[in-house]
Design an enzyme around this catalytic site. Structure first.
Site, PDB file in Angstrom:
ATOM      1  N   SER A 144       0.844  -1.187   0.000  1.00 34.01           N
ATOM      2  CA  SER A 144       0.000   0.000   0.000  1.00 34.01           C
ATOM      3  C   SER A 144       0.893   1.254   0.000  1.00 34.01           C
ATOM      4  O   SER A 144       1.712   1.403  -0.900  1.00 34.01           O
ATOM      5  CB  SER A 144      -0.962  -0.044   1.194  1.00 34.01           C
ATOM      6  OG  SER A 144      -2.002   0.878   1.033  1.00 34.01           O
ATOM      7  N   ASP A 288      -8.733  -6.861  -4.392  1.00 34.41           N
ATOM      8  CA  ASP A 288      -7.990  -5.742  -3.813  1.00 34.41           C
ATOM      9  C   ASP A 288      -8.725  -4.418  -3.993  1.00 34.41           C
ATOM     10  O   ASP A 288      -9.560  -4.259  -4.892  1.00 34.41           O
ATOM     11  CB  ASP A 288      -6.626  -5.662  -4.516  1.00 34.41           C
ATOM     12  CG  ASP A 288      -5.547  -5.010  -3.686  1.00 34.41           C
ATOM     13  OD1 ASP A 288      -5.879  -4.216  -2.794  1.00 34.41           O
ATOM     14  OD2 ASP A 288      -4.369  -5.293  -3.949  1.00 34.41           O
ATOM     15  N   HIS A 315      -6.745  -6.396  -0.082  1.00 37.14           N
ATOM     16  CA  HIS A 315      -5.634  -5.466   0.119  1.00 37.14           C
ATOM     17  C   HIS A 315      -4.598  -6.014   1.089  1.00 37.14           C
ATOM     18  O   HIS A 315      -3.428  -5.666   1.010  1.00 37.14           O
ATOM     19  CB  HIS A 315      -6.183  -4.132   0.632  1.00 37.14           C
ATOM     20  CG  HIS A 315      -5.238  -2.981   0.446  1.00 37.14           C
ATOM     21  ND1 HIS A 315      -4.684  -2.661  -0.772  1.00 37.14           N
ATOM     22  CD2 HIS A 315      -4.754  -2.063   1.336  1.00 37.14           C
ATOM     23  CE1 HIS A 315      -3.895  -1.606  -0.637  1.00 37.14           C
ATOM     24  NE2 HIS A 315      -3.918  -1.229   0.629  1.00 37.14           N
TER      25      HIS A 315
END
Length: 343
Positions: A144, A288, A315
């Protein structure tokens, strides 16, 4: 207002969680509290605002395979990688948990001028030098925001890298916002998505309905594909430890893009990916928050890339699809180490 959305999220997760408060790791308000833990090194970091210390903790020992983990957020915690201890040591791979400045066990200065990509890149470079990492052993893994930071580090310092692992992060925040609003949002019931977009339009992020809707229709589907009462303790602790002063300044409040005025607004490095020549693994999840097709494209844009799709993952694929995430990451590290990657 800055802390409201995070406090609401933490309370909601705690409400749905079956775990007692005794299972939650105490948040260190003083970084000296962790100094005596085995493997911990508090590394001094020089910044334009003086010297601070950041938390690192080494797990395992391997002279040629050392993985430094860059957590997401920004402003979250190394605990998002808590389950790495169940997979990498058994394969003889050393890894280092690391809280970036402003996060968890590291110092948390209240000076927003420190929250820039350039300064964080410099911080990672200082951590690398302090830990003795180099092109013969240094793998950088970021997820991320950590994936953004790992890309930015590679643009400037890839000569120090042995391998790069970019997890669950696209190379353009505008494309991320487009995917969130044009693909993920419409998967919700129409009235739910319309209400969320109205809240975002009005910048009404204190409205409790925003988090209520996300907790039911977004987080358990695209952030971590588990019922809220089954979320791992490490993830709940990560939410408790988040520093909203860093997160909101850089990312903002929105879960469908970057809030206007946040410092990361407009970030786009698509045209720079070709400059990355170090062996690179790009990891995406079918479910995701980030577009897996974009991440597959990224793996082809870099000069020496591989794509890993976690078909059951979102995610946080290390938690909801470890059956694909860890074998793929471990194989990449070993292939690079043996010299067989790309052959």
């Amino acid at each position: 207002m800055r802390k409201y959305i995070f406090l609401y999220l933490v309370c909601a997760v705690t409400l749905f969680s079956c775990q007692s408060s005794t299972q939650t790791e105490e948040i260190a308000s003083d970084s000296t509290a962790v100094d005596l833990e085995e493997g911990v090194e508090m590394i001094p970091i020089q910044t334009p605002k003086g010297e601070f210390r950041v938390f690192t903790k080494k797990v395992g020992e391997n002279p040629s395979m050392k993985v430094l983990l860059l957590h997401g957020g920004p402003g979250m915690s190394h605990l998002q990688y808590g389950n790495f201890k169940d997979y990498l040591p058994q394969e003889g791979i050393e890894f280092i948990w690391y809280d970036q400045l402003g996060s968890a066990h590291s110092d948390q200065p209240e000076d927003s001028t420190l929250w820039t990509i350039e300064r964080f890149v410099d911080e990672v470079e200082q951590v690398r030098r302090a830990l003795g990492l180099n092109k013969d052993n240094f793998y950088l893994l970021g997820q991320s925001w950590g994936g953004m930071l790992s890309m930015e580090y590679a643009f400037r310092h890839q000569d120090n890298l042995k391998g790069l692992i970019i997890c669950n992060m696209m190379s353009s925040l505008d494309e991320y916002e487009k995917y969130a609003k044009e693909v993920l949002g419409p998967q919700m019931p129409p009235e739910v998505f319309a209400e969320l977009m109205e809240i975002e339009k009005n910048m009404d992020f204190e409205n409790p309905r925003y988090m209520e809707l996300l907790m039911e229709h977004h987080y358990p589907l695209h952030v971590l594909r588990m019922p809220l009462d089954q979320w791992p303790a490490e993830i709940n602790q990560t939410l408790e430890q988040v520093n909203p002063n860093v997160y909101v300044y850089m990312q903002g409040y929105s879960e469908f893009g970057i809030t206007p005025g946040a410092s990361l607004e407009g970030w786009d490095v698509r045209d720079q990916l070709k400059s990355i020549t170090v062996p690179t693994l790009v990891v995406g999840g079918t479910h995701d928050t980030m577009d897996p097709k974009h991440m597959e494209w990224m793996s082809k844009e870099v000069a020496n890339g591989r794509f890993l799709l976690c078909p059951n993952g979102s995610h946080l694929s290390q938690y909801d699809d470890p059956e694909h995430f860890f074998p793929g990451v471990i194989q990449f590290i070993k292939d690079v180490d043996s010299g067989s990657f790309g052959k």
